[in-house]
Design an enzyme around this catalytic site. Structure first.
Site, PDB file in Angstrom:
ATOM      1  N   ASP A   8       0.806  -1.135  -0.076  1.00  0.00           N
ATOM      2  CA  ASP A   8      -0.095  -0.119  -0.083  1.00  0.00           C
ATOM      3  C   ASP A   8       1.050   1.368   0.172  1.00  0.00           C
ATOM      4  O   ASP A   8       1.530   1.547   0.963  1.00  0.00           O
ATOM      5  CB  ASP A   8      -0.659  -0.043   1.149  1.00  0.00           C
ATOM      6  CG  ASP A   8      -1.586   1.451   1.570  1.00  0.00           C
ATOM      7  OD1 ASP A   8      -1.649   2.219   0.544  1.00  0.00           O
ATOM      8  OD2 ASP A   8      -2.249   1.352   2.608  1.00  0.00           O
ATOM      9  N   LYS A  70       2.825  11.227  -3.606  1.00  0.00           N
ATOM     10  CA  LYS A  70       1.733  10.342  -4.462  1.00  0.00           C
ATOM     11  C   LYS A  70       0.813  11.298  -5.274  1.00  0.00           C
ATOM     12  O   LYS A  70       0.268  10.982  -6.132  1.00  0.00           O
ATOM     13  CB  LYS A  70       1.211   9.587  -3.317  1.00  0.00           C
ATOM     14  CG  LYS A  70      -0.263   8.577  -3.916  1.00  0.00           C
ATOM     15  CD  LYS A  70      -0.552   7.806  -2.940  1.00  0.00           C
ATOM     16  CE  LYS A  70      -1.681   6.923  -3.201  1.00  0.00           C
ATOM     17  NZ  LYS A  70      -2.090   5.910  -2.302  1.00  0.00           N
TER      18      LYS A  70
END
Ligand code: AMP
Length: 526
Positions: A8, A70
């Site tokens: 993740d 991100k």
């Protein structure tokens, strides 16, 4: 096949898991944490820090510390340090490499294969950038899967009756709501909504504001411009917030927070859960809009949702759980650790791929429709959204003008009817079309999307059989050569990083006190 890990790769924190004796197991990092801050820093002495050590010195070394990378995946952004530009993929690769190496240490063997998760709304460019980050980190990315899908897998929903599930994911910096439809052989994301700038960090900032006020009231001094004090306040605020998820009241004690001519000043105050809830009520309230939006997009009422899953560390906040309970009229499921379930689902998906897990094959879907631009700013849809992957669709087009010998194919993604309303993923030209009146040439356009959601588009003149194609890498993505170069760089640094870690291990075995003192870490860098 070597051990497969599930990753993740989060905006604030990342987590890695693997299959151990048939169970998804979270791998702790070498510092002992079950999640790793997604933070990369470059010290002035040329060292590279990843994770907790990078987070700890963030405020005192702000210009050389990078977090929330991100958010920039798939964009053109670059980060400049000491005359070198780093792409978001390269910084993300540094985080992935640490996760890979920590996993190797824990498992005791080398790890090369991974499944990495991305938000359901990530575009192809963002997915490709994530895959590239994995490649740079030395991983064979076997699959990119959607985070909510992964969370549902961790809950074992792939083995149950068809149902509708809402995943409410409040992490450190982002909020995502997804509605999934779980069928007998696939999980589809049918709606997503969210806020890219709402998360646990905002809750921390409310507590920092409270502490600054308390200090100002007591000492008449504003600490907001003092980086060292702010670093400590940020850490104390997050700690207090976390404590208030289980306790009704917490104390915040920060000795020697400021220095004056008259001597040092300290901060000692307490914060109750009730006051914390007042300070952050607007943030909890801000999650309501996206929840309603996702229900509306899915055409469902709260009563039609069978289960609500809480994902992300910030869903541990009692007021957040209460708000979800009220909005959805049911108790949310919390039986799996909310900050670990996405990585666990990813490793289960890895297990399906390696045959270690005997389960239904999971099928992901295209998050947005894909097509091309046609005359008059029109969008001709070729693959509708929510088509299960992999897929392959073709459509035949023709020329708009007489004796036209070339066409430009503008590949678009989105839900709007106009070409300009959608996002262009890339353009290419098909030349050498047979000279003919308009409407005669037949140009077949084929879209192929693999299981990772990566798109290839081919245009073929059926008259001459000439064809042209592109693999969508998005304008913000890296070329194969750039990826190779970044991989070489990463390899080069791997040895340097290994030596550094060994030195650190040696150092911390001599002096663990230094690791616990944030001011020392600041001092190390300057
Ligand atoms: P994630 O990105 O899912 O790891 O979520 C990270 C966020 O969750 C950070 O803002 C953490 O401070 C927050 N968090 C973690 N544990 C707790 C907790 N027990 N109570 C409140 N917030 C938490």
């Amino acid at each position: 096949m070597s051990k497969m890990i599930g990753i993740d790769l989060g905006t604030t924190n990342s987590c890695v898991a693997f299959m151990e004796n048939g169970h998804a197991t979270v791998i702790p990092n070498v510092e002992g944490g079950r999640t790793t801050p997604s933070v990369v820093a470059f010290t002035r002495s040329g060292e590279r820090l990843v994770g907790q050590s990078a987070k700890r010195q963030a405020v005192t070394n702000a210009a050389r510390t990078f977090s929330s990378v991100k958010r920039e995946m798939g964009s053109d952004k670059s980060y400049r340090v000491d005359g070198k530009d780093y792409r978001p993929q390269e910084l993300s690769a540094m985080i992935l490499r640490k996760l890979k190496e920590d996993a190797e240490k824990y498992i005791g063997e080398s790890v090369t294969d991974a499944v990495i998760t991305v938000p359901a709304y990530f575009t192809d460019a963002q997915r490709q950038a994530t895959k590239d980050a994995g490649t740079i980190a030395g991983l064979n990315v076997q699959r990119i899967i959607n985070e909510p899908t992964s969370a549902a897998l961790a809950y074992g929903f792939d083995r149950m009756d068809p149902r509708k599930v809402m995943v409410y994911d409040l992490g450190g910096g982002t909020f995502d709501v997804s509605i999934l439809e779980i069928g007998h052989d696939m999980i589809e994301v049918i709606a997503t909504a969210g806020n890219n700038h709402l998360g646990g960090d905002d809750f921390d900032q409310c507590v920092v504001g409270f502490l600054l006020d308390a200090f100002r009231k007591e000492h008449g001094m504003d600490l907001s411009k003092d980086p060292m004090a702010m670093q400590r306040l940020n850490e104390a605020a997050e700690k207090a917030k976390i404590e208030l998820s289980s306790a009704k009241e917490t104390t915040i004690n920060l000795p020697f927070l400021a220095q004056t001519a008259k001597g040092p000043l300290h901060l000692e105050t307490s914060l109750t859960r009730a006051r914390f809830e007042e300070l952050t009520a607007h943030l909890v309230e801000a999650t309501r809009g996206p929840v309603q939006q996702s229900l509306q997009d899915a055409g469902l009422s709260p009563g039609e949702i069978d289960r609500v899953l809480l994902v992300g560390g910030s869903t541990r906040i009692p007021a957040v759980q209460e708000a979800v309970r009220k909005m959805m009229g049911r108790e949310p499921s919390r039986d799996i650790n909310p900050d670990e379930c996405v990585a666990m689902g990813a490793c289960l998906q890895g297990g399906v791929l390696t045959g270690a897990v005997n389960s239904l094959l999971l099928i992901d879907v295209t998050p947005l429709s894909l097509g091309i631009e046609t005359l008059g700013d029109n969008f001709a849809q070729i693959i509708p959204r929510n088509t299960p992957l992999p897929c392959h669709h073709s459509q035949v087009f023709t020329t708009a003008a007489n004796f036209q010998t070339s066409v430009e194919i503008n590949v678009l993604q989105g839900e709007r009817g106009t070409a300009s309303g959608n996002r262009s993923l890339g353009k290419f030209r098909l030349d050498g079309i047979h000279r003919a009146l308009r409407g005669i040439p037949q140009i077949e356009v084929t879209f192929t999307i693999d299981t990772n959601g990566i798109v290839q588009v081919t245009a073929r003149d059926l008259g001459t059989n000439r064809s042209q194609d592109i693999t969508i890498t998005g304008s913000g993505n890296m070329s194969r050569e750039e990826i190779q170069r970044a991989m070489r760089d990463a390899e080069m640094y791997a040895e340097q990083d290994r030596l550094k870690r060994e030195a650190e291990a040696h150092h911390s075995s001599r002096s663990s006190r230094r690791d616990n003192n944030p001011q020392d870490d600041g001092a190390m860098e300057v």
